[in-house]
Design an enzyme around this catalytic site. Structure first.
Site, PDB file in Angstrom:
ATOM      1  CG  HIS A  95      -2.126  -0.908   0.941  1.00 45.87           C
ATOM      2  ND1 HIS A  95      -3.196  -0.544   0.160  1.00 45.87           N
ATOM      3  CD2 HIS A  95      -2.344  -2.183   1.329  1.00 45.87           C
ATOM      4  CE1 HIS A  95      -4.037  -1.552   0.097  1.00 45.87           C
ATOM      5  NE2 HIS A  95      -3.554  -2.564   0.799  1.00 45.87           N
ATOM      6  CD  GLU A 119      -8.068   2.453  -5.995  1.00 47.68           C
ATOM      7  OE1 GLU A 119      -8.882   2.061  -6.843  1.00 47.68           O
ATOM      8  OE2 GLU A 119      -8.167   2.190  -4.791  1.00 47.68           O
TER       9      GLU A 119
END
Ligand SMILES: [Mg+2]
Length: 335
Positions: free
Chosen positions: A222, A253
């Site tokens: 991540h 995102e």
């Protein structure tokens, strides 16, 4: 009179008595002293100026006719000096002379007393000048205090405003990428929508989604994904830095670029430039089936809003375009 009922206050008043005649000095000091005034004496103009400058008195009683520097000149010099200009001057006329009142006031005198001295008159005139001078000093002190408090308030207001501006910026920016957050986007879209309805003009929205970000995060962890989100956000902000465009992190995102007044912008070219710019950044993407680098899919919607519709209509249209870009193989723009 009041003069004799306030002896305690007079104790603090310091009077400079100036006369070349010792008998006059003796008489005035006796009168003033018996009413609680503190007296200093000078028997010439030069000594008077030196005494006044060494220790600024509350009042000067000034003989006019003196050898050397006369009373008018002493008064002019006291008034010309910032340190002594506020000190009141009472002129004492010559025994048989007529006081030149115009010259006395022009020189800066506050009052004058004729000889021979009348005890009551001397005390009343002195008391009057001391009181006026004290009131002036109090007003000046209060003004200075007010100015200081004002300056403090101004400073406090400024730092409060700076703090508020910082807070507002924090509350409106995305903590990870630094671009606008969803909250600012929602507010800006609402404002832009209403403004476009009023002005009968178009509004454009570009939605950008990083291709196969889940796979990317699974592969690189991540943190690496966060780093690249920042890079993508910055790339988009620099690419759409023209006036009025708002880049925001729309979701995980997903980014949005809102153009409240796209009339002078080639929005298709901008959407394509955003896509190309991210590809050009060449951020490694090992597991993407699209390319070896991070890419984005872009959905563009342009609309002329009406009062009958909600801004959600524009978001839906951009979202559908984005979906089509994904379905068509990603790393492309759909309108
Ligand atoms: Mg004299």
């Amino acid at each position: 009179m009041q003069a004799s009922t306030e002896p305690a206050r007079n104790l603090r008043a310091d009077i400079l008595v100036v006369d070349d005649n010792p008998a006059n000095i003796e008489l005035l000091v006796a009168i003033l002293g018996s009413h609680g005034y503190r007296c200093r004496v000078a028997n010439s103009g030069a000594r008077a100026l030196a005494a006044a400058r060494a220790d600024i008195p509350d009042l000067v009683m000034l003989d006019i006719a003196m050898p050397g520097i006369d009373g008018y000149e002493v008064c002019r010099q006291l008034k010309a000096d910032a340190a002594t200009q506020a000190v009141p001057v009472i002129f004492l006329s010559a025994l048989n002379g007529v006081i030149d009142k115009v010259q006395a006031f022009t020189a800066g005198g506050a009052d004058y007393i004729g000889k021979p001295f009348q005890l009551e008159e001397v005390i009343v005139r002195v008391e009057n000048q001391v009181r006026v001078s004290r009131m002036q000093r109090e007003v000046e002190q209060r003004n200075a205090e007010l100015a200081r408090v004002n300056a403090e308030l101004l400073e406090a207001t400024r730092s409060l405003e700076a703090g508020n501006a910082r807070l507002r910026k924090l509350s409106e920016s995305d903590g990870l990428t630094g671009v606008a957050n969803r909250r600012l986007f929602d507010g800006s879209l609402l404002d832009a929508w209403s403004a476009a309805v009023r002005a009968h003009r178009q509004i454009a929205l570009i939605l950008i989604d990083i291709d196969q970000c889940k796979e990317y995060n699974d592969a690189g962890g991540h943190l690496a994904g966060d780093d690249d989100l920042k890079r993508v956000a910055q790339a988009m902000e620099s690419e759409s830095s023209m006036a009025g465009a708002l880049v925001a992190r729309y979701g995980g995102e997903e980014f949005s670029v809102l153009l409240p007044d796209p009339a002078s912008t080639d929005v298709r070219a901008l959407a394509e430039a955003l896509r190309a710019r991210v590809e050009f950044e060449a951020l490694p993407h090992r597991r993407s089936v699209v390319a070896a680098v991070v890419t984005v899919s872009v959905g563009l919607a342009v609309m002329a809003p009406t009062a009958a519709h909600e801004p959600a209509l524009l978001i839906d249209a951009a979202d559908q375009a984005l979906y089509r870009a994904k379905a068509a193989g990603r790393n492309r723009v759909s309108i």
